[in-house]
Design a protein around this motif. Structure first.
Motif, PDB file in Angstrom:
ATOM      1  N   ILE A  39       0.826  -1.209   0.000  1.00  0.00           N
ATOM      2  CA  ILE A  39       0.000   0.000   0.000  1.00  0.00           C
ATOM      3  C   ILE A  39       0.861   1.260   0.000  1.00  0.00           C
ATOM      4  CG2 ILE A  39      -0.273   0.192   2.502  1.00  0.00           C
ATOM      5  CD1 ILE A  39      -2.968   0.790  -0.226  1.00  0.00           C
ATOM      6  N   ASN A  40       2.135   1.145   0.334  1.00  0.00           N
ATOM      7  CA  ASN A  40       3.037   2.291   0.344  1.00  0.00           C
ATOM      8  C   ASN A  40       3.575   2.657  -1.035  1.00  0.00           C
ATOM      9  OD1 ASN A  40       2.858   2.613   3.164  1.00  0.00           O
ATOM     10  ND2 ASN A  40       4.338   0.975   3.450  1.00  0.00           N
ATOM     11  N   ASP A  41       3.299   1.845  -2.067  1.00  0.00           N
ATOM     12  CA  ASP A  41       3.771   2.173  -3.411  1.00  0.00           C
ATOM     13  C   ASP A  41       3.199   3.513  -3.849  1.00  0.00           C
ATOM     14  OD1 ASP A  41       5.549   0.094  -4.410  1.00  0.00           O
ATOM     15  OD2 ASP A  41       3.830  -1.240  -4.178  1.00  0.00           O
ATOM     16  N   ASN A  42       4.021   4.275  -4.577  1.00  0.00           N
ATOM     17  CA  ASN A  42       3.681   5.656  -4.903  1.00  0.00           C
ATOM     18  C   ASN A  42       2.499   5.823  -5.847  1.00  0.00           C
ATOM     19  OD1 ASN A  42       4.917   4.812  -7.238  1.00  0.00           O
ATOM     20  ND2 ASN A  42       6.492   6.394  -7.254  1.00  0.00           N
ATOM     21  N   PHE A  43       2.047   4.775  -6.512  1.00  0.00           N
ATOM     22  CA  PHE A  43       0.926   4.919  -7.441  1.00  0.00           C
ATOM     23  C   PHE A  43      -0.430   4.732  -6.768  1.00  0.00           C
ATOM     24  CE2 PHE A  43       2.975   0.774  -8.007  1.00  0.00           C
ATOM     25  CZ  PHE A  43       1.966  -0.090  -7.599  1.00  0.00           C
ATOM     26  N   PHE A  44      -0.485   4.093  -5.596  1.00  0.00           N
ATOM     27  CA  PHE A  44      -1.772   3.814  -4.967  1.00  0.00           C
ATOM     28  C   PHE A  44      -2.547   5.052  -4.514  1.00  0.00           C
ATOM     29  CE2 PHE A  44      -0.306  -0.707  -4.060  1.00  0.00           C
ATOM     30  CZ  PHE A  44      -1.116  -1.244  -5.042  1.00  0.00           C
ATOM     31  N   PRO A  45      -1.909   6.113  -3.998  1.00  0.00           N
ATOM     32  CA  PRO A  45      -2.710   7.264  -3.569  1.00  0.00           C
ATOM     33  C   PRO A  45      -3.539   7.899  -4.694  1.00  0.00           C
ATOM     34  CG  PRO A  45      -0.518   7.402  -2.622  1.00  0.00           C
ATOM     35  CD  PRO A  45      -0.497   6.260  -3.614  1.00  0.00           C
ATOM     36  N   GLY A  46      -3.057   7.775  -5.925  1.00  0.00           N
ATOM     37  CA  GLY A  46      -3.798   8.368  -7.037  1.00  0.00           C
ATOM     38  C   GLY A  46      -4.594   7.371  -7.855  1.00  0.00           C
ATOM     39  N   HIS A  47      -4.447   6.075  -7.567  1.00  0.00           N
ATOM     40  CA  HIS A  47      -5.109   5.039  -8.399  1.00  0.00           C
ATOM     41  C   HIS A  47      -5.595   3.900  -7.528  1.00  0.00           C
ATOM     42  CE1 HIS A  47      -5.615   2.121 -11.733  1.00  0.00           C
ATOM     43  NE2 HIS A  47      -5.821   3.212 -12.428  1.00  0.00           N
ATOM     44  N   PHE A  48      -6.573   3.938  -6.904  1.00  0.00           N
ATOM     45  CA  PHE A  48      -7.508   4.995  -6.557  1.00  0.00           C
ATOM     46  C   PHE A  48      -7.515   5.130  -5.044  1.00  0.00           C
ATOM     47  CE2 PHE A  48      -9.026   3.166 -10.532  1.00  0.00           C
ATOM     48  CZ  PHE A  48      -9.136   4.301 -11.313  1.00  0.00           C
ATOM     49  N   PRO A  49      -7.722   6.334  -4.498  1.00  0.00           N
ATOM     50  CA  PRO A  49      -7.638   6.513  -3.039  1.00  0.00           C
ATOM     51  C   PRO A  49      -8.563   5.583  -2.251  1.00  0.00           C
ATOM     52  CG  PRO A  49      -7.706   8.635  -4.132  1.00  0.00           C
ATOM     53  CD  PRO A  49      -7.954   7.585  -5.197  1.00  0.00           C
ATOM     54  N   GLU A  50      -9.773   5.368  -2.736  1.00  0.00           N
ATOM     55  CA  GLU A  50     -10.722   4.533  -2.003  1.00  0.00           C
ATOM     56  C   GLU A  50     -10.561   3.043  -2.311  1.00  0.00           C
ATOM     57  OE1 GLU A  50     -12.001   6.957  -4.273  1.00  0.00           O
ATOM     58  OE2 GLU A  50     -11.714   8.475  -2.729  1.00  0.00           O
ATOM     59  N   ARG A  51      -9.934   2.725  -3.438  1.00  0.00           N
ATOM     60  CA  ARG A  51      -9.760   1.328  -3.851  1.00  0.00           C
ATOM     61  C   ARG A  51      -8.419   1.183  -4.558  1.00  0.00           C
ATOM     62  NH1 ARG A  51     -13.067  -2.313  -8.114  1.00  0.00           N
ATOM     63  NH2 ARG A  51     -12.295  -4.294  -7.368  1.00  0.00           N
ATOM     64  N   PRO A  52      -7.341   0.952  -3.821  1.00  0.00           N
ATOM     65  CA  PRO A  52      -6.009   0.893  -4.428  1.00  0.00           C
ATOM     66  C   PRO A  52      -5.889  -0.253  -5.440  1.00  0.00           C
ATOM     67  CG  PRO A  52      -5.884   0.828  -2.024  1.00  0.00           C
ATOM     68  CD  PRO A  52      -7.321   0.748  -2.385  1.00  0.00           C
ATOM     69  N   ILE A  53      -5.499   0.087  -6.654  1.00  0.00           N
ATOM     70  CA  ILE A  53      -5.324  -0.874  -7.744  1.00  0.00           C
ATOM     71  C   ILE A  53      -4.019  -0.547  -8.452  1.00  0.00           C
ATOM     72  CG2 ILE A  53      -6.235  -1.682  -9.962  1.00  0.00           C
ATOM     73  CD1 ILE A  53      -9.030  -0.867  -8.969  1.00  0.00           C
ATOM     74  N   MET A  54      -3.197  -1.567  -8.691  1.00  0.00           N
ATOM     75  CA  MET A  54      -1.989  -1.350  -9.491  1.00  0.00           C
ATOM     76  C   MET A  54      -2.420  -1.025 -10.908  1.00  0.00           C
ATOM     77  SD  MET A  54       1.323  -3.767  -9.992  1.00  0.00           S
ATOM     78  CE  MET A  54       2.752  -3.210 -10.905  1.00  0.00           C
ATOM     79  N   HIS A  55      -1.957   0.094 -11.412  1.00  0.00           N
ATOM     80  CA  HIS A  55      -2.354   0.570 -12.735  1.00  0.00           C
ATOM     81  C   HIS A  55      -1.983  -0.451 -13.813  1.00  0.00           C
ATOM     82  CE1 HIS A  55      -2.775   3.136 -16.222  1.00  0.00           C
ATOM     83  NE2 HIS A  55      -3.349   4.033 -15.461  1.00  0.00           N
ATOM     84  N   GLY A  56      -2.894  -0.664 -14.756  1.00  0.00           N
ATOM     85  CA  GLY A  56      -2.681  -1.642 -15.815  1.00  0.00           C
ATOM     86  C   GLY A  56      -1.425  -1.404 -16.618  1.00  0.00           C
ATOM     87  N   VAL A  57      -1.107  -0.152 -16.893  1.00  0.00           N
ATOM     88  CA  VAL A  57       0.104   0.155 -17.652  1.00  0.00           C
ATOM     89  C   VAL A  57       1.337  -0.317 -16.896  1.00  0.00           C
ATOM     90  CG1 VAL A  57       1.510   2.048 -18.554  1.00  0.00           C
ATOM     91  CG2 VAL A  57      -0.961   2.065 -18.889  1.00  0.00           C
ATOM     92  N   LEU A  58       1.310  -0.237 -15.575  1.00  0.00           N
ATOM     93  CA  LEU A  58       2.440  -0.718 -14.782  1.00  0.00           C
ATOM     94  C   LEU A  58       2.529  -2.240 -14.818  1.00  0.00           C
ATOM     95  CD1 LEU A  58       2.211   1.675 -11.704  1.00  0.00           C
ATOM     96  CD2 LEU A  58       3.744   1.839 -13.680  1.00  0.00           C
ATOM     97  N   MET A  59       1.387  -2.919 -14.857  1.00  0.00           N
ATOM     98  CA  MET A  59       1.412  -4.382 -14.998  1.00  0.00           C
ATOM     99  C   MET A  59       2.045  -4.769 -16.333  1.00  0.00           C
ATOM    100  SD  MET A  59      -2.157  -5.757 -13.428  1.00  0.00           S
ATOM    101  CE  MET A  59      -3.275  -4.429 -13.824  1.00  0.00           C
ATOM    102  N   VAL A  60       1.653  -4.066 -17.400  1.00  0.00           N
ATOM    103  CA  VAL A  60       2.220  -4.337 -18.727  1.00  0.00           C
ATOM    104  C   VAL A  60       3.719  -4.061 -18.712  1.00  0.00           C
ATOM    105  CG1 VAL A  60       2.226  -3.581 -21.141  1.00  0.00           C
ATOM    106  CG2 VAL A  60       0.056  -3.962 -19.962  1.00  0.00           C
TER     107      VAL A  60
END
Length: 124
Positions: A39-60
């Protein structure tokens, strides 16, 4: 491969190195990686604050980096100087996942993301 061996092969560094460890590898064919996501990864606060999801582009990107680990090996003639991520086909984001790679990412046992990745030689 541990992080030191990964650093020797891939040019990526924090925050864009998305491979923490390779747990299975067959030269020139495939690799299975681990990306430790918290949860400390820098992308979670913006994607999404209420439901943290690893952004698809980062998975790719994580899967492409593992492809790079396979293709940048001397036994397949690869080097940092002649391979770059060039595109992807048939990528589908099916549900939020923690990436685990062989060209596919899973959340538990469920397929979350899959794709075909291309690397292109800069010398061609």
């Amino acid at each position: 491969m541990d992080i030191n061996q990964i650093h020797e092969i891939l040019p990526h560094r924090f925050p864009f190195l998305l491979v923490d460890r390779v747990i299975e590898y067959k030269g020139g064919e495939y690799a299975v990686e681990i990306k430790n996501v918290t949860i400390n990864d820098n992308f979670f606060p913006g994607h999404f604050p209420e439901r943290p999801i690893m952004h698809g582009v980062l998975m790719v990107q994580a899967m492409a980096q593992v492809g790079g680990l396979v293709m940048l090996q001397p036994e397949v003639g690869g080097s940092r100087d002649n391979f770059f991520f060039a595109g992807n086909d048939k990528v589908r984001f099916r549900k939020p996942v923690i990436a685990k790679m062989e060209g596919k990412a899973y959340a538990g046992g469920d397929l979350g993301c899959e794709g075909e990745f291309l690397l292109v030689s800069a010398t061609e």
